[in-house]
Design a protein around this motif. Sequence first.
Motif, short mmCIF file in Angstrom:
data_model
loop_
_atom_site.label_atom_id
_atom_site.label_comp_id
_atom_site.label_asym_id
_atom_site.label_seq_id
_atom_site.Cartn_x
_atom_site.Cartn_y
_atom_site.Cartn_z
N ARG A 1 -36.73 7.68 -0.96
CA ARG A 1 -37.48 6.44 -0.80
C ARG A 1 -38.94 6.78 -0.55
NH1 ARG A 1 -39.59 3.59 3.26
NH2 ARG A 1 -38.72 4.93 4.88
N PHE A 2 -39.84 5.98 -1.10
CA PHE A 2 -41.27 6.17 -0.85
C PHE A 2 -41.69 5.41 0.40
CE2 PHE A 2 -41.42 7.11 -5.42
CZ PHE A 2 -42.17 8.28 -5.38
N PRO A 3 -42.53 6.02 1.25
CA PRO A 3 -43.19 5.23 2.28
C PRO A 3 -43.97 4.11 1.61
CG PRO A 3 -43.57 7.58 2.64
CD PRO A 3 -42.95 7.44 1.28
N ASP A 4 -43.99 2.93 2.21
CA ASP A 4 -44.59 1.76 1.56
C ASP A 4 -46.05 2.00 1.18
OD1 ASP A 4 -42.32 0.28 1.52
OD2 ASP A 4 -42.77 -0.88 3.33
N CYS B 1 -48.29 -0.84 8.81
CA CYS B 1 -49.05 0.41 8.73
C CYS B 1 -48.13 1.62 8.57
CB CYS B 1 -49.92 0.60 9.97
SG CYS B 1 -51.33 -0.52 10.05
N ASP B 2 -46.83 1.38 8.35
CA ASP B 2 -45.84 2.47 8.22
C ASP B 2 -45.78 3.34 9.46
OD1 ASP B 2 -44.81 1.79 5.80
OD2 ASP B 2 -45.81 3.35 4.65
N MET C 1 -45.13 7.57 14.04
CA MET C 1 -44.93 7.21 15.44
C MET C 1 -43.75 6.25 15.60
SD MET C 1 -48.76 6.57 16.97
CE MET C 1 -49.45 7.85 18.01
N SER C 2 -43.19 6.24 16.79
CA SER C 2 -42.22 5.19 17.10
C SER C 2 -42.96 3.86 17.20
CB SER C 2 -41.51 5.50 18.42
OG SER C 2 -42.43 5.39 19.50
N MET C 3 -42.22 2.76 17.16
CA MET C 3 -42.86 1.45 17.26
C MET C 3 -43.61 1.30 18.57
SD MET C 3 -43.68 -1.49 16.14
CE MET C 3 -42.73 -1.63 14.62
N ASP C 4 -43.03 1.77 19.67
CA ASP C 4 -43.69 1.65 20.98
C ASP C 4 -44.96 2.50 21.03
OD1 ASP C 4 -41.82 -0.13 21.89
OD2 ASP C 4 -40.63 1.36 22.96
N GLU C 5 -44.90 3.72 20.47
CA GLU C 5 -46.10 4.56 20.45
C GLU C 5 -47.19 3.91 19.59
OE1 GLU C 5 -44.59 9.19 20.97
OE2 GLU C 5 -44.56 8.28 18.97
N GLY C 6 -46.80 3.38 18.44
CA GLY C 6 -47.77 2.71 17.58
C GLY C 6 -48.42 1.53 18.26
N ALA D 1 -53.44 4.82 9.89
CA ALA D 1 -53.47 3.42 9.48
C ALA D 1 -53.56 2.49 10.68
CB ALA D 1 -52.23 3.10 8.64
N ILE D 2 -52.83 2.80 11.75
CA ILE D 2 -52.86 1.97 12.96
C ILE D 2 -54.26 2.00 13.58
CG2 ILE D 2 -51.94 1.70 15.30
CD1 ILE D 2 -49.32 2.97 14.22
N HIS D 3 -54.86 3.20 13.62
CA HIS D 3 -56.20 3.32 14.19
C HIS D 3 -57.22 2.54 13.37
CE1 HIS D 3 -59.42 5.03 16.55
NE2 HIS D 3 -60.01 5.49 15.44
N VAL D 4 -57.12 2.63 12.03
CA VAL D 4 -58.04 1.88 11.17
C VAL D 4 -57.85 0.38 11.37
CG1 VAL D 4 -58.60 1.34 8.77
CG2 VAL D 4 -58.24 3.72 9.46
N ALA D 5 -56.59 -0.06 11.46
CA ALA D 5 -56.32 -1.48 11.70
C ALA D 5 -56.93 -1.94 13.02
CB ALA D 5 -54.82 -1.74 11.69
N GLY D 6 -56.80 -1.08 14.05
CA GLY D 6 -57.38 -1.42 15.35
C GLY D 6 -58.89 -1.50 15.30
N GLU D 7 -59.51 -0.54 14.62
CA GLU D 7 -60.97 -0.56 14.51
C GLU D 7 -61.44 -1.78 13.73
OE1 GLU D 7 -63.15 1.19 15.95
OE2 GLU D 7 -61.92 2.77 16.83
N LYS D 8 -60.64 -2.23 12.79
CA LYS D 8 -61.01 -3.43 12.03
C LYS D 8 -60.99 -4.65 12.95
CE LYS D 8 -60.90 -5.11 7.45
NZ LYS D 8 -60.61 -4.70 6.07
N LEU D 9 -60.01 -4.71 13.83
CA LEU D 9 -59.96 -5.83 14.79
C LEU D 9 -61.14 -5.76 15.75
CD1 LEU D 9 -56.15 -6.08 15.64
CD2 LEU D 9 -57.57 -7.83 14.55
N VAL D 10 -61.51 -4.54 16.15
CA VAL D 10 -62.66 -4.40 17.03
C VAL D 10 -63.93 -4.89 16.34
CG1 VAL D 10 -64.15 -2.73 18.22
CG2 VAL D 10 -61.65 -2.51 18.37
#
Length: 593
Positions: free
Chosen positions: A563-566, A444-445, A412-417, A450-459
Amino acid sequence: MLGRTLITLLFHANSVITVGELVGELWSDPPKLAKKTVQTYVYQLRKHLGAINPDTGRELIETHQTGYCVRLAPSQLDRWQFERLVAKGEQARAVGEHQPAAEAFGQALDLWRGLPVGDLEFGPHLTAELSLLEDRRIEALERRIEADLALGRHRALVSELKGITARYPTRETFCAQLMVAAQRSGLRADALDAFQRLRRAMVRELGLEPSRSLAQIQREVLECVPMTETAPAPAPAPAPVPSTRSPAQLPLDTADFVGRKEELDLLHGLCGADPSRTSANVVLVTGGPGVGKTTLAVHLAHRLRADFPGGQLFASLHDGQGRPVPVAEVLTGFLRALGAPTEELPTGLAELGALFRTWTAGRKLLFVLDDAGSTPDLRHLLPGAPACSVLVTAPGRIPSLPVRETVELEPMSMDEGLRLLTETVGADRIGRDEAAAREVVKLCDRLPLAIHVAGEKLVARRAWGVRKLATRLADPNRRLLELSVGSMSVAERFETALSRLGRDEQHALSALCRLGAGWFDLRAAAKVLGNEPLAIEGLVESLVTANLLLVTGVGHGGGASFRFPDLVRLHCLSHAVVTELETGASGQHQQLG
């Protein structure tokens, strides 16, 4: 060798075939300068065939970053014309129009002039493709004879079928058709002789007895049971289910779907109903693990439901452990959903595929084939009807799949993420520290999973601020541990993706990840793997095709840089195969490539 190169490109027409795949098809033991040799062959083909295709107005052989693509119009390849005519015949057959069916199947068979590629030899993938194409020809011949029998042409078919059964001595359908044609023509002895010849061949070559349906035809011949003009030769396929029954198998849509407008608009145009098509429409969506291929495909399929009133069918082609689901099992599920009686379903893959094309003929159906792998059997899941569309998701391109277009999904773009994180967590919490939220998205690259998992963790952690999560994610040794909540785990998704690689690719991936977060070229990769650049080029291309390694541009020496994604790199560094590689490095490096 020039002809083999052209044939290989034509079999992948309108899709990119990588240089590594070309090399694998042309040589079982590639020469040292195989890549340069392929470039020379392509140059010579352009010289002989011309640079521009007059029917498309585009470059005939396009050069892409990873390989080549021959661009052809629908009328320029006999193979496509054959499939179009077979689909036309299947449609007529499905509604009982025997004369148009016989004509269409006959026209399709008239396109065959000997073997498709003569006596040339190819690699494993193209050999499998040629075998599938031959199966399609035999199926078309069976359908044409079936239609001729229904039209009462049995006497003219007897001599033709005697020659066919001699060529295919264990093919039950041809034997059944000969027995019916002979019985109707008053040639009982010929009908019984056909059965005995098939039985001897099956017992000798396969250790099997003829099927019950064929034995039943033998009994009817022995008992002089009259076979009516409309009696089918082989075991009959059921008529298509009434159009009022419409399967709706799509998984639930994502309520908070965010972004991807450009990709959705493109795919909507590619997958939507189009009355001008002559064959089923196949669109492929590729991308790395966690990029949101399945979510996008399901969301799009829900938007397209009105275009496909015949039904929407869904199948995941790998199970939860990353193991491929047998294509025959998927076909059986589709046929049951379409209304085919379970007790009449065949067991053979080719027969299931033929029955599937019959039941989909004349209907407007949408198929979502999720998480596909590169297997020639996948073609059996493609309906022949031009009113159908097939949306396929896969980690990378599938050379054997006749796709109309391939859409590669990027992070995703940064804004979409940021929007996705906001939809998951809530605008109030994100708004208190947008800078930290952007940092979370970056760490979250920009992967939706990854973004959704990070969000659910905050929830789940109501006492945490966004800054705390960003700080915890910033530690590379803990990042993947943090990206896990409940049953969702980014590491598990990566683990599944890695499990589908070959052993050499797994070793190469683990070793190359130790080069760090920056870019590297083939020379640096070869040094780590203990081999020559040309020898490991195919391995690197495989990782690029699987979207586990990114092509970042051109390095200092003029070649591609990678290059590898992080998150991929961090996962591989912690993967158990690293230990295995280090304990046996001296032996393994010599085997790579």
